[in-house]
Design an enzyme around this catalytic site. Structure first.
Site, PDB file in Angstrom:
ATOM      1  N   ASP A 110       0.830  -1.211   0.000  1.00 41.60           N
ATOM      2  CA  ASP A 110       0.000   0.000   0.000  1.00 41.60           C
ATOM      3  C   ASP A 110       0.867   1.264   0.000  1.00 41.60           C
ATOM      4  OD1 ASP A 110      -2.358   1.419  -0.010  1.00 41.60           O
ATOM      5  OD2 ASP A 110      -2.703   1.240   2.146  1.00 41.60           O
ATOM      6  N   TRP A 133       2.997   7.873  -2.420  1.00 42.09           N
ATOM      7  CA  TRP A 133       4.402   7.995  -2.852  1.00 42.09           C
ATOM      8  C   TRP A 133       4.486   8.937  -4.056  1.00 42.09           C
ATOM      9  CZ3 TRP A 133       7.073   7.116  -7.356  1.00 42.09           C
ATOM     10  CH2 TRP A 133       8.467   6.958  -7.256  1.00 42.09           C
ATOM     11  N   ASN A 174     -10.980  -2.484  -5.396  1.00 44.17           N
ATOM     12  CA  ASN A 174     -10.167  -1.558  -6.186  1.00 44.17           C
ATOM     13  C   ASN A 174     -10.790  -1.196  -7.543  1.00 44.17           C
ATOM     14  OD1 ASN A 174      -6.982  -2.844  -4.937  1.00 44.17           O
ATOM     15  ND2 ASN A 174      -8.103  -1.029  -4.281  1.00 44.17           N
TER      16      ASN A 174
HETATM   17  C1  IPE Z   1      -5.493  -2.727  -0.120  1.00 40.22           C
HETATM   18  O1  IPE Z   1      -5.127  -1.409  -0.297  1.00 40.22           O
HETATM   19  C2  IPE Z   1      -5.501  -3.447  -1.436  1.00 40.22           C
HETATM   20  C3  IPE Z   1      -4.197  -3.665  -2.055  1.00 40.22           C
HETATM   21  C4  IPE Z   1      -3.046  -3.350  -1.528  1.00 40.22           C
HETATM   22  C5  IPE Z   1      -4.235  -4.301  -3.342  1.00 40.22           C
HETATM   23  P1  IPE Z   1      -6.207  -0.261  -0.485  1.00 40.22           P
HETATM   24  O2  IPE Z   1      -5.451   1.000  -0.645  1.00 40.22           O
HETATM   25  O3  IPE Z   1      -7.146  -0.619  -1.570  1.00 40.22           O
HETATM   26  O4  IPE Z   1      -6.973  -0.335   0.902  1.00 40.22           O
HETATM   27  P2  IPE Z   1      -7.863   0.769   1.644  1.00 40.22           P
HETATM   28  O5  IPE Z   1      -8.895   1.227   0.653  1.00 40.22           O
HETATM   29  O6  IPE Z   1      -6.949   1.878   2.033  1.00 40.22           O
HETATM   30  O7  IPE Z   1      -8.429   0.056   2.824  1.00 40.22           O
HETATM   31  C1  IPE Z   2      -1.532   0.264  -3.294  1.00 40.37           C
HETATM   32  O1  IPE Z   2      -1.313   1.629  -3.332  1.00 40.37           O
HETATM   33  C2  IPE Z   2      -1.740  -0.329  -4.673  1.00 40.37           C
HETATM   34  C3  IPE Z   2      -3.087  -0.832  -4.936  1.00 40.37           C
HETATM   35  C4  IPE Z   2      -4.083  -0.815  -4.081  1.00 40.37           C
HETATM   36  C5  IPE Z   2      -3.336  -1.365  -6.241  1.00 40.37           C
HETATM   37  P1  IPE Z   2      -2.513   2.653  -3.370  1.00 40.37           P
HETATM   38  O2  IPE Z   2      -2.854   2.945  -4.803  1.00 40.37           O
HETATM   39  O3  IPE Z   2      -3.644   2.174  -2.539  1.00 40.37           O
HETATM   40  O4  IPE Z   2      -1.835   3.925  -2.714  1.00 40.37           O
HETATM   41  P2  IPE Z   2      -2.476   4.938  -1.678  1.00 40.37           P
HETATM   42  O5  IPE Z   2      -3.000   4.124  -0.541  1.00 40.37           O
HETATM   43  O6  IPE Z   2      -3.558   5.669  -2.391  1.00 40.37           O
HETATM   44  O7  IPE Z   2      -1.341   5.822  -1.274  1.00 40.37           O
HETATM   45 MG    MG Z   3      -4.091   2.399  -0.581  1.00 43.58          MG
END
Ligand code: IPE
Ligand code: IPE
Ligand code: MG
Length: 263
Positions: A37, A42, A85
């Site tokens: 995550d 980043w 997602n």
């Molecule tokens: C969890 O991260 C899913 C993955 C890392 C693929 P998210 O960024 O989707 O989770 P939430 O929405 O912050 O709980």
């Molecule tokens: C995790 O990073 C990757 C996936 C969930 C696919 P995020 O895209 O959730 O990154 P943040 O949480 O928005 O920083």
């Molecule tokens: Mg995330």
């Protein structure tokens, strides 16, 4: 693989060699699961579009997979895309899928070289045809490998997995009085694999976001503020060292108190 294999891969004098030597190789977590995550944050911190964070995250996957394989971890599960997602903008979702395809193509040699067996968990039948084909090709090409198993969680949801397992148990004709936890677990996507001993989440979030709900019953949880694109060998070793300092009780009492005859 072995500690020697990991040490041989780290340049001489690099601080990671010191970290690697601290690991107790006989007490490795059998299964490490990671919620990757923080890609978006980043990128935002660098005034870049979110997808650049996903792109940068590929290097973290490479480093983590090779470190875990060389160390001798048996199973590594990476949460790459959740069922939730799909709520993201379509352009972000399509970039993620494109990056996934590129990763699978570019990493096949590394997976073969490291004797890694690739596996997908999740409702993958809902993914696009070309992605399914690429996943099947990688799974088939690495199917004979004997080393670490990498589970890539795609269109994955912990609750959906439990529902799918229940459906499969019913389809298999398991009678209600035959069903127990062990029997049920054999219908999960991770059937036959040890449960995660260590669950890592990057980017500081203190939640499990529908990941491996059944399997993490007694996992040790390690949260690091590091964003996924910055996660490397050093961070995995630090997580494993922290895990090795934990005392796992499984509802019992501390082994030291038990030895002292505590009631
Ligand atoms: C969890 O991260 C899913 C993955 C890392 C693929 P998210 O960024 O989707 O989770 P939430 O929405 O912050 O709980
Ligand atoms: C995790 O990073 C990757 C996936 C969930 C696919 P995020 O895209 O959730 O990154 P943040 O949480 O928005 O920083
Ligand atoms: Mg995330």
């Amino acid at each position: 693989m072995s500690l020697e294999s990991l040490l041989a891969w780290i340049p001489d004098g690099h601080p990671d060699q010191h970290l690697a030597r601290e690991v107790s190789i006989d007490r490795l977590p059998a299964h490490v699961a990671i919620i990757m995550d923080g890609n978006g944050r980043w990128a935002a911190g660098r005034h870049l579009p979110r997808v650049e964070g996903h792109r940068a995250g590929i290097e973290a996957v490479r480093s983590t997979v090779e470190t875990a394989a060389r160390l001798g971890i048996r199973v590594l599960t990476l949460y790459a895309f959740s069922r939730e997602n799909w709520k993201r903008p379509p352009t972000e979702v399509s970039t993620l899928m494109r990056l996934l395809k590129r990763y699978l193509r570019s990493e096949l040699n590394a997976l073969l070289r490291n004797d890694i067996r690739f596996n997908v968990i999740g409702r993958t039948d809902h993914l696009a045809g070309d992605i399914i084909d690429e996943l099947s090709a990688t799974t088939a090409a690495t199917g004979g490998n004997q080393g670490m198993v990498v589970n890539l969680a795609l269109n994955y949801g912990g609750r959906a997995e439990i529902v799918d397992a229940a459906r499969r148990a019913i389809e298999a004709g398991v009678a209600p009085d035959e069903l127990d936890e062990q029997r049920f677990a054999a219908f999960l996507y991770t059937a036959g694999q040890p449960d995660p001993d260590l669950l890592i989440r990057t980017s500081g979030e203190m939640r499990v976001s529908n990941f491996l709900l059944w399997q993490i019953a007694y996992a040790e949880i390690y949260v690091t503020d590091t964003y996924w694109p910055d996660f490397r060998r050093q961070h995995l070793l630090e997580a494993i060292l922290a895990y090795q300092k934990r005392e796992r009780r499984y509802g019992g009492i501390s082994p030291s108190r038990e030895a002292a005859g505590a009631r």
